[in-house]
Design a protein around this motif. Structure first.
Motif, short mmCIF file in Angstrom:
data_model
loop_
_atom_site.label_atom_id
_atom_site.label_comp_id
_atom_site.label_asym_id
_atom_site.label_seq_id
_atom_site.Cartn_x
_atom_site.Cartn_y
_atom_site.Cartn_z
N PHE A 63 0.86 -1.17 0.00
CA PHE A 63 0.00 0.00 0.00
C PHE A 63 0.90 1.24 0.00
CE2 PHE A 63 -2.91 -2.75 2.85
CZ PHE A 63 -3.46 -3.39 1.74
N THR A 64 0.75 2.09 -1.00
CA THR A 64 1.54 3.32 -1.08
C THR A 64 0.75 4.42 -0.38
OG1 THR A 64 2.48 2.60 -3.18
CG2 THR A 64 2.69 4.93 -2.64
N GLU A 70 2.28 8.63 10.21
CA GLU A 70 1.60 8.40 11.49
C GLU A 70 0.09 8.50 11.34
OE1 GLU A 70 4.00 10.84 11.14
OE2 GLU A 70 5.66 9.61 11.88
N GLU A 71 -0.36 9.47 10.58
CA GLU A 71 -1.80 9.65 10.35
C GLU A 71 -2.37 8.47 9.56
OE1 GLU A 71 -4.84 12.79 8.14
OE2 GLU A 71 -2.74 13.33 8.41
N ALA A 72 -1.66 8.06 8.51
CA ALA A 72 -2.09 6.93 7.70
C ALA A 72 -2.18 5.67 8.55
CB ALA A 72 -1.13 6.72 6.53
N TRP A 73 -1.18 5.46 9.41
CA TRP A 73 -1.14 4.24 10.23
C TRP A 73 -2.34 4.16 11.17
CZ3 TRP A 73 0.68 -0.23 9.57
CH2 TRP A 73 0.95 -1.11 10.61
N GLY A 120 7.62 5.02 2.18
CA GLY A 120 6.30 5.56 1.86
C GLY A 120 5.27 4.48 1.61
N ILE A 121 5.44 3.32 2.25
CA ILE A 121 4.52 2.20 2.01
C ILE A 121 4.10 1.53 3.32
CG2 ILE A 121 5.53 1.68 -0.26
CD1 ILE A 121 6.83 -0.83 1.13
N ARG A 152 -10.86 6.01 1.22
CA ARG A 152 -10.72 6.92 2.36
C ARG A 152 -9.57 7.90 2.18
NH1 ARG A 152 -11.85 2.82 7.53
NH2 ARG A 152 -13.88 2.08 6.79
N GLY A 153 -8.90 7.84 1.03
CA GLY A 153 -7.81 8.78 0.74
C GLY A 153 -6.54 8.53 1.54
N ILE A 154 -6.29 7.28 1.90
CA ILE A 154 -5.14 6.95 2.72
C ILE A 154 -3.98 6.45 1.85
CG2 ILE A 154 -4.28 5.51 4.61
CD1 ILE A 154 -7.30 5.37 5.52
N VAL A 155 -4.32 5.68 0.81
CA VAL A 155 -3.29 5.10 -0.07
C VAL A 155 -3.68 5.37 -1.53
CG1 VAL A 155 -2.74 3.27 1.60
CG2 VAL A 155 -4.31 2.78 -0.30
N LYS A 156 -2.69 5.22 -2.42
CA LYS A 156 -2.93 5.37 -3.86
C LYS A 156 -3.70 4.18 -4.38
CE LYS A 156 1.25 7.88 -5.02
NZ LYS A 156 2.45 7.90 -5.80
#
Length: 156
Positions: A63-64, A70-73, A120-121, A152-156
């Motif tokens: 997942f990119t 931290e926010e993505a996690w 970045g993954i 949800r706009g978290i990954v590409k």
């Protein structure tokens, strides 16, 4: 005088022999506090997929992430919690393991995610604990999670 030299020499020898042991113990303690979990490898059987797998039959893209790591996690952990019949069993600042149960027979699959902010993954692995074939269940689980994270706009 002779006894003092022997005592000093023996003490010095003891100290010199003890230093490597102390250094190893201190290093091991420091490493255990900062130890990074890594994803398990896939077995030969076709019931596992991993972004770390080299062979195409087991490989899925990682997942990119497009948000700060931290926010993505945090958001990824919430998305995994939302997967039906899934329980988080281990969570840290960069590693997550969850148990996913099948609907009918309650077979357990392991889902692992590893945040790699420098790349970045988020690396991903999903594998059945038992059996030989999973009829594509683990690959579909990873791709469904990818779709949710994309929506949800978290990954590409």
């Amino acid at each position: 005088m002779c006894d003092t030299i022997h005592i000093c020499r023996n003490f010095l020898l003891l100290v010199l022999l003890a230093i490597p042991g102390v250094m190893i113990a201190v290093t091991a303690a420091a490493e255990s506090e900062t130890m990074v979990k890594h994803l398990g490898s896939c077995p030969f059987s076709p019931n596992c997929v991993s972004s770390d797998a080299i062979d195409p039959s087991h490989h899925v893209p990682p997942f990119t992430i497009i948000l700060p790591a931290e926010e993505a996690w945090l958001l990824v952990k919430e998305a995994v919690k939302d997967i039906p019949r899934t329980e988080l069993t281990e969570v840290s600042d960069n590693y997550l393991r969850a148990e996913c149960r099948s609907t009918v027979f309650r077979f357990v699959d392991d889902l692992e995610l590893e945040l790699r902010p420098g790349e970045g993954i988020i690396a991903v692995r999903s594998a059945s604990r038992t059996g030989y074939s999973d009829f594509g269940v683990n690959r579909r689980r990873v791709e469904r999670l990818r779709s949710v994270l994309q929506s949800r706009g978290i990954v590409k």
